[in-house]
Design a protein around this motif. Structure first.
Motif, PDB file in Angstrom:
ATOM      1  N   LEU A  46       0.853  -1.189   0.000  1.00 60.00           N
ATOM      2  CA  LEU A  46       0.000   0.000   0.000  1.00 60.00           C
ATOM      3  C   LEU A  46       0.890   1.241   0.000  1.00 60.00           C
ATOM      4  O   LEU A  46       1.921   1.259   0.678  1.00 60.00           O
ATOM      5  CB  LEU A  46      -0.872   0.012   1.255  1.00 60.00           C
ATOM      6  CG  LEU A  46      -1.653  -1.268   1.547  1.00 60.00           C
ATOM      7  CD1 LEU A  46      -2.290  -1.197   2.928  1.00 60.00           C
ATOM      8  CD2 LEU A  46      -2.678  -1.510   0.478  1.00 60.00           C
ATOM      9  N   THR A  47       0.498   2.262  -0.730  1.00 58.23           N
ATOM     10  CA  THR A  47       1.254   3.512  -0.711  1.00 58.23           C
ATOM     11  C   THR A  47       0.702   4.367   0.427  1.00 58.23           C
ATOM     12  O   THR A  47      -0.472   4.741   0.428  1.00 58.23           O
ATOM     13  CB  THR A  47       1.142   4.257  -2.053  1.00 58.23           C
ATOM     14  OG1 THR A  47       1.657   3.400  -3.080  1.00 58.23           O
ATOM     15  CG2 THR A  47       1.942   5.554  -2.020  1.00 58.23           C
ATOM     16  N   ILE A  48       1.559   4.650   1.381  1.00 59.01           N
ATOM     17  CA  ILE A  48       1.160   5.367   2.589  1.00 59.01           C
ATOM     18  C   ILE A  48       1.102   6.869   2.292  1.00 59.01           C
ATOM     19  O   ILE A  48       2.070   7.441   1.781  1.00 59.01           O
ATOM     20  CB  ILE A  48       2.150   5.081   3.746  1.00 59.01           C
ATOM     21  CG1 ILE A  48       2.254   3.565   3.979  1.00 59.01           C
ATOM     22  CG2 ILE A  48       1.746   5.813   5.000  1.00 59.01           C
ATOM     23  CD1 ILE A  48       0.960   2.834   4.237  1.00 59.01           C
ATOM     24  N   PRO A  49      -0.035   7.515   2.627  1.00 58.97           N
ATOM     25  CA  PRO A  49      -0.177   8.948   2.338  1.00 58.97           C
ATOM     26  C   PRO A  49       0.872   9.782   3.070  1.00 58.97           C
ATOM     27  O   PRO A  49       1.351   9.394   4.123  1.00 58.97           O
ATOM     28  CB  PRO A  49      -1.590   9.278   2.817  1.00 58.97           C
ATOM     29  CG  PRO A  49      -2.030   8.157   3.676  1.00 58.97           C
ATOM     30  CD  PRO A  49      -1.191   6.972   3.338  1.00 58.97           C
ATOM     31  N   VAL A  50       1.186  10.889   2.524  1.00 59.47           N
ATOM     32  CA  VAL A  50       2.148  11.879   3.028  1.00 59.47           C
ATOM     33  C   VAL A  50       3.582  11.345   2.930  1.00 59.47           C
ATOM     34  O   VAL A  50       4.440  11.989   2.352  1.00 59.47           O
ATOM     35  CB  VAL A  50       1.823  12.365   4.453  1.00 59.47           C
ATOM     36  CG1 VAL A  50       2.829  13.382   4.923  1.00 59.47           C
ATOM     37  CG2 VAL A  50       0.410  12.924   4.534  1.00 59.47           C
ATOM     38  N   ALA A  95      -5.540   3.240   6.047  1.00 61.16           N
ATOM     39  CA  ALA A  95      -6.861   2.684   6.364  1.00 61.16           C
ATOM     40  C   ALA A  95      -7.896   3.792   6.536  1.00 61.16           C
ATOM     41  O   ALA A  95      -9.009   3.696   6.023  1.00 61.16           O
ATOM     42  CB  ALA A  95      -6.779   1.823   7.620  1.00 61.16           C
ATOM     43  N   GLU A  96      -7.521   4.850   7.219  1.00 55.82           N
ATOM     44  CA  GLU A  96      -8.447   5.964   7.428  1.00 55.82           C
ATOM     45  C   GLU A  96      -8.821   6.610   6.093  1.00 55.82           C
ATOM     46  O   GLU A  96      -9.992   6.877   5.822  1.00 55.82           O
ATOM     47  CB  GLU A  96      -7.829   7.011   8.352  1.00 55.82           C
ATOM     48  CG  GLU A  96      -8.763   8.155   8.659  1.00 55.82           C
ATOM     49  CD  GLU A  96      -8.143   9.173   9.611  1.00 55.82           C
ATOM     50  OE1 GLU A  96      -8.583  10.330   9.573  1.00 55.82           O
ATOM     51  OE2 GLU A  96      -7.226   8.806  10.376  1.00 55.82           O
ATOM     52  N   ARG A  97      -7.848   6.818   5.263  1.00 57.00           N
ATOM     53  CA  ARG A  97      -8.093   7.447   3.962  1.00 57.00           C
ATOM     54  C   ARG A  97      -8.998   6.587   3.080  1.00 57.00           C
ATOM     55  O   ARG A  97      -9.778   7.105   2.299  1.00 57.00           O
ATOM     56  CB  ARG A  97      -6.768   7.705   3.248  1.00 57.00           C
ATOM     57  CG  ARG A  97      -6.969   8.333   1.866  1.00 57.00           C
ATOM     58  CD  ARG A  97      -5.683   8.763   1.273  1.00 57.00           C
ATOM     59  NE  ARG A  97      -5.332  10.054   1.863  1.00 57.00           N
ATOM     60  CZ  ARG A  97      -4.332  10.805   1.463  1.00 57.00           C
ATOM     61  NH1 ARG A  97      -3.558  10.393   0.479  1.00 57.00           N
ATOM     62  NH2 ARG A  97      -4.086  11.939   2.040  1.00 57.00           N
ATOM     63  N   HIS A  98      -8.903   5.267   3.220  1.00 62.69           N
ATOM     64  CA  HIS A  98      -9.680   4.351   2.378  1.00 62.69           C
ATOM     65  C   HIS A  98     -10.896   3.774   3.105  1.00 62.69           C
ATOM     66  O   HIS A  98     -11.541   2.856   2.602  1.00 62.69           O
ATOM     67  CB  HIS A  98      -8.777   3.238   1.850  1.00 62.69           C
ATOM     68  CG  HIS A  98      -7.766   3.762   0.884  1.00 62.69           C
ATOM     69  ND1 HIS A  98      -6.548   4.257   1.292  1.00 62.69           N
ATOM     70  CD2 HIS A  98      -7.807   3.898  -0.458  1.00 62.69           C
ATOM     71  CE1 HIS A  98      -5.878   4.665   0.228  1.00 62.69           C
ATOM     72  NE2 HIS A  98      -6.619   4.472  -0.840  1.00 62.69           N
ATOM     73  N   LYS A  99     -11.178   4.301   4.295  1.00 63.84           N
ATOM     74  CA  LYS A  99     -12.365   3.898   5.065  1.00 63.84           C
ATOM     75  C   LYS A  99     -12.417   2.397   5.333  1.00 63.84           C
ATOM     76  O   LYS A  99     -13.450   1.742   5.155  1.00 63.84           O
ATOM     77  CB  LYS A  99     -13.643   4.345   4.346  1.00 63.84           C
ATOM     78  CG  LYS A  99     -13.649   5.800   3.929  1.00 63.84           C
ATOM     79  CD  LYS A  99     -14.403   6.649   4.914  1.00 63.84           C
ATOM     80  CE  LYS A  99     -14.597   8.071   4.433  1.00 63.84           C
ATOM     81  NZ  LYS A  99     -13.483   8.937   4.612  1.00 63.84           N
ATOM     82  N   VAL A 100     -11.274   1.844   5.746  1.00 66.82           N
ATOM     83  CA  VAL A 100     -11.219   0.446   6.150  1.00 66.82           C
ATOM     84  C   VAL A 100     -10.678   0.375   7.573  1.00 66.82           C
ATOM     85  O   VAL A 100     -10.128   1.341   8.096  1.00 66.82           O
ATOM     86  CB  VAL A 100     -10.360  -0.418   5.190  1.00 66.82           C
ATOM     87  CG1 VAL A 100     -10.890  -0.356   3.776  1.00 66.82           C
ATOM     88  CG2 VAL A 100      -8.908  -0.022   5.222  1.00 66.82           C
ATOM     89  N   ARG A 101     -10.835  -0.778   8.192  1.00 67.54           N
ATOM     90  CA  ARG A 101     -10.357  -0.966   9.561  1.00 67.54           C
ATOM     91  C   ARG A 101      -8.937  -1.502   9.583  1.00 67.54           C
ATOM     92  O   ARG A 101      -8.561  -2.322   8.744  1.00 67.54           O
ATOM     93  CB  ARG A 101     -11.234  -1.984  10.303  1.00 67.54           C
ATOM     94  CG  ARG A 101     -12.516  -1.436  10.789  1.00 67.54           C
ATOM     95  CD  ARG A 101     -13.223  -2.399  11.714  1.00 67.54           C
ATOM     96  NE  ARG A 101     -13.386  -3.710  11.079  1.00 67.54           N
ATOM     97  CZ  ARG A 101     -13.535  -4.843  11.752  1.00 67.54           C
ATOM     98  NH1 ARG A 101     -13.532  -4.854  13.055  1.00 67.54           N
ATOM     99  NH2 ARG A 101     -13.694  -5.977  11.110  1.00 67.54           N
ATOM    100  N   LEU A 102      -8.204  -1.061  10.575  1.00 69.56           N
ATOM    101  CA  LEU A 102      -6.891  -1.632  10.876  1.00 69.56           C
ATOM    102  C   LEU A 102      -6.960  -2.177  12.292  1.00 69.56           C
ATOM    103  O   LEU A 102      -7.482  -1.510  13.193  1.00 69.56           O
ATOM    104  CB  LEU A 102      -5.783  -0.572  10.790  1.00 69.56           C
ATOM    105  CG  LEU A 102      -4.407  -1.058  11.258  1.00 69.56           C
ATOM    106  CD1 LEU A 102      -3.816  -2.089  10.286  1.00 69.56           C
ATOM    107  CD2 LEU A 102      -3.457   0.100  11.459  1.00 69.56           C
TER     108      LEU A 102
END
Length: 135
Positions: A46-50, A95-102
């Motif tokens: 996954l490409t991590i934001p920021v 996960a927050e950006r893609h509205k999924v749970r971690l």
């Protein structure tokens, strides 16, 4: 022959991951991808934001009504690494950006330590889930 420490640590990680998969399967999850676990495909990076870096969760699974779940499994030895909290933080941002749970899964006896790490990295300690040690 006595196994070397890295082999023992890897087996501990695999056992924890297998226990998490069994638990999630009972909860109705399917479509499992598990990092470096024989019999399962690896989750895609996954490409991590920021940060714009690539990270892989240890586990990815789908639930028919709850959607996608990303998970990290942390054996006791990994909880001593400074990078573990940074990894949780990066995956939590994705996960927050893609509205999924971690969720972060640890052995029951490591739950307090893992919650301390989550708080240190400004993460909700509710993402930490204990898993009983088996056999």
């Amino acid at each position: 022959m006595t196994p070397t420490l890295p082999d023992a640590i890897e087996r501990e990680r695999e056992t924890l991951l297998e226990n998490v998969i069994s638990r999630l399967r009972r909860e109705g999850f399917n479509g499992f991808e598990a990092l470096d676990l024989p019999g399962y495909p690896d989750p895609e990076p996954l490409t991590i934001p920021v940060l714009n870096v690539r990270m892989r969760p240890d586990l990815r699974a789908e639930h028919p009504s709850e959607g996608l779940l990303l998970a990290v499994v942390e054996p006791e030895t990994d909880l001593g690494e400074a990078a573990c909290g940074r990894r949780w933080q990066g995956l939590a941002a994705w996960a927050e950006r893609h509205k999924v749970r971690l969720q972060v899964f640890v052995h029951q006896e490591d739950q307090a330590r893992a919650k301390d790490i989550a708080r240190h990295w400004h993460l909700d300690e509710g993402l930490v889930h204990p898993v009983p040690r088996r056999g």
